[in-house]
Write an enzyme that holds these catalytic residues in place. Structure first.
Site, mmCIF file in Angstrom:
data_model
loop_
_atom_site.group_PDB
_atom_site.id
_atom_site.type_symbol
_atom_site.label_atom_id
_atom_site.label_comp_id
_atom_site.label_asym_id
_atom_site.label_seq_id
_atom_site.Cartn_x
_atom_site.Cartn_y
_atom_site.Cartn_z
ATOM 1 N N HIS A 55 -62.798 26.036 -8.680
ATOM 2 C CA HIS A 55 -64.251 26.078 -8.863
ATOM 3 C C HIS A 55 -64.798 27.505 -8.837
ATOM 4 C CE1 HIS A 55 -64.458 21.698 -8.379
ATOM 5 N NE2 HIS A 55 -63.587 21.850 -7.402
ATOM 6 N N ASP A 105 -83.543 8.016 9.436
ATOM 7 C CA ASP A 105 -82.225 7.608 9.922
ATOM 8 C C ASP A 105 -82.137 7.841 11.429
ATOM 9 O OD1 ASP A 105 -79.559 7.145 10.397
ATOM 10 O OD2 ASP A 105 -78.870 8.193 8.605
ATOM 11 N N SER A 138 -72.261 7.411 5.288
ATOM 12 C CA SER A 138 -72.101 7.253 6.732
ATOM 13 C C SER A 138 -70.692 7.680 7.158
ATOM 14 C CB SER A 138 -72.407 5.808 7.130
ATOM 15 O OG SER A 138 -72.472 5.672 8.532
#
Length: 466
Positions: A415, A320, A245
């Site tokens: 990455h 949701d 959230s």
């Protein structure tokens, strides 16, 4: 027999005494780690100077606050008189914005910081602490952020028993929601899945001091990450940041600021606070609400997310209605997935990372795919376009390998090649749709749950890596 009973009763009383001190005397605990305990040797991030500490850590502000708006005259082009008059005209709005942010605004955005809520939840928080300490051998620690706030944390170490899949060797830093506490929050999913877990409470929540504004939250997150790397000694690539959230703000801030961290998982998160704030406030307050959010409660999750180059997984909860703006669309039910702000988060992420793939056909097909409200509909839509997963993987890997040969590590991040990638240029519309759907499915997973339902441990997964 009476002696044995007496000993058991004494142990029980002693245990209750320790638990009471554990809960209520946390402010008297010694400090376990400070933001400036990081040694310069072996650290890629320098500690803030004393002068910089007063202002706090760096936040991504300019884009949201209009710092790069085209057509605005530069500051030097305006006279001092014009600037002064502009400041005088804006003063009433600034005062109203400040008052709203530090009263009703803060209570709505961070209800867990309200004293009455903390007192009402105190028995549950105490039970949660007992469970973490007794069952998972949790270690509570007090951290001090650069603004002086004391941050309440709990660490569960699984490195000695990592499990068959080695989950315990990875640390999951959990960022709670606006009414969540580590004692009873989102850390239960990675904890039960076998990972090492570090939970912390927002400033003003539980044992943490201060007030939960974005700057204070980022300051707290900074010391939590430093604690994980430099005191708990987890390698950055083994650290996963999990935000639920509103915790997506601090989670994306951490991975933006520390791009070498291993992965990011966002659960039931939104792209920006403004649309959600406008949903619950009167329409006549729109100007004041936008200004208040931008100046005092600017939770620009999507902007920060696009600054992280590592693996990302978005968990979208299909039932949701908290992070959904469907109520503003009369043709949609309140819980329809089409209004879920996680959709915008995915579109922003893919458009930033793969702009050539997300042009026209790619954007349109991902938008339609996001309307699937169940796992069955999602799979059927994916099969309709006959996506060739092997071809998609080969295309992405080929582009990555070509970048590696051309760049020769000059623009190689922690990455791999830095984003945006230009893969997809020259592809046919059909192939572009397939690649866009493949990337969307790898970055977003649907979970059939409501916003506040505890996440099933099997649904907590690490992001996909190429």
């Amino acid at each position: 027999m009476c002696v044995i009973c007496f000993v058991k009763a004494l142990v029980h009383v002693f245990k209750i005494y320790l638990t009471a001190n554990y809960t209520y005397n946390f402010r008297n605990w010694p400090v376990d780690f400070r933001w400036d305990d990081v040694r310069s040797a072996g650290s890629g991030h320098r500690a803030l100077t004393c002068a910089a500490a007063a202002a706090g850590v760096w936040l991504l502000r300019d884009a949201a606050l209009g710092g790069d708006v085209q057509g605005r005259p530069p500051h030097g082009a305006r006279s001092q008189t014009q600037c002064l008059l502009q400041q005088i005209r804006e003063l009433p709005g600034q005062l109203a914005s400040y008052a709203l942010a530090h009263s009703l605004g803060r209570w709505l955005v961070y209800p867990g910081s309200m004293f009455l809520m903390t007192r009402a939840l105190l028995p549950l928080l105490q039970q949660g602490q007992e469970r973490l300490v007794e069952r998972y051998h949790g270690r509570r620690a007090k951290l001090v952020a650069c603004d002086g706030n004391e941050i309440d944390t709990m660490f569960m170490d699984r490195r000695q028993q990592p499990g068959s899949q080695g989950h315990g060797l990875r640390l999951v830093i959990c960022c709670e929601g606006n009414a969540g506490f580590y004692e009873m929050g989102c850390l239960s999913a990675p904890l039960e899945a076998g990972y090492s877990v570090l939970g912390w409470n927002h400033p003003g929540f539980g044992g943490s001091t201060g007030a939960p504004f974005p700057q204070h939250d980022a300051n707290a997150m900074d010391v939590v990450v430093k604690y994980a790397l430099h005191r708990l000694h987890f390698p950055p690539k083994h650290v996963v940041v999990y935000g639920w959230s509103i915790g997506g703000f601090t989670a994306t801030w951490a991975t933006m600021t520390y791009p070498e961290l291993g992965a990011l998982v966002l659960d039931a998160t939104f792209d920006d606070l403004v649309p959600l704030a406008l949903k619950v406030m009167p329409h006549s307050w729109k100007g004041l609400v936008v200004r208040t959010v931008r100046e005092h409660l600017n939770l620009n999750v999507a902007e920060q997310l696009c600054c992280y180059p590592g693996p990302v997984l978005l968990l979208r909860r299909t039932q949701d209605d908290v992070v959904s703006t469907s109520s503003h669309l009369p043709t949609l039910p309140p819980s329809d997935v089409e209004g879920n702000r996680g959709n915008e988060l995915l579109l922003r992420l893919l458009q930033h990372r793969y702009p050539a793939v997300m042009e026209r056909e790619g954007w349109a097909v991902v938008t339609r795919w996001l309307r699937a409200s169940s796992l069955a509909q999602e799979a059927a839509f994916y099969a309709r376009y006959r996506v060739d997963d092997e071809w998609c993987l080969a295309t992405l890997r080929s582009y990555r390998d070509c970048c590696q040969e051309e760049l020769e590590d000059q623009d190689w991040g922690p990455h791999g090649p830095t984003f945006p990638w230009l893969v997809g240029q020259g592809l046919s519309p059909r192939r572009r749709r397939q690649l866009a759907l493949f990337l969307a499915r790898k970055h977003l997973k649907n979970v059939e749950a409501t916003h506040c339902s505890p996440l099933d441990p099997k649904d907590f997964q690490l992001p996909w890596e190429l």
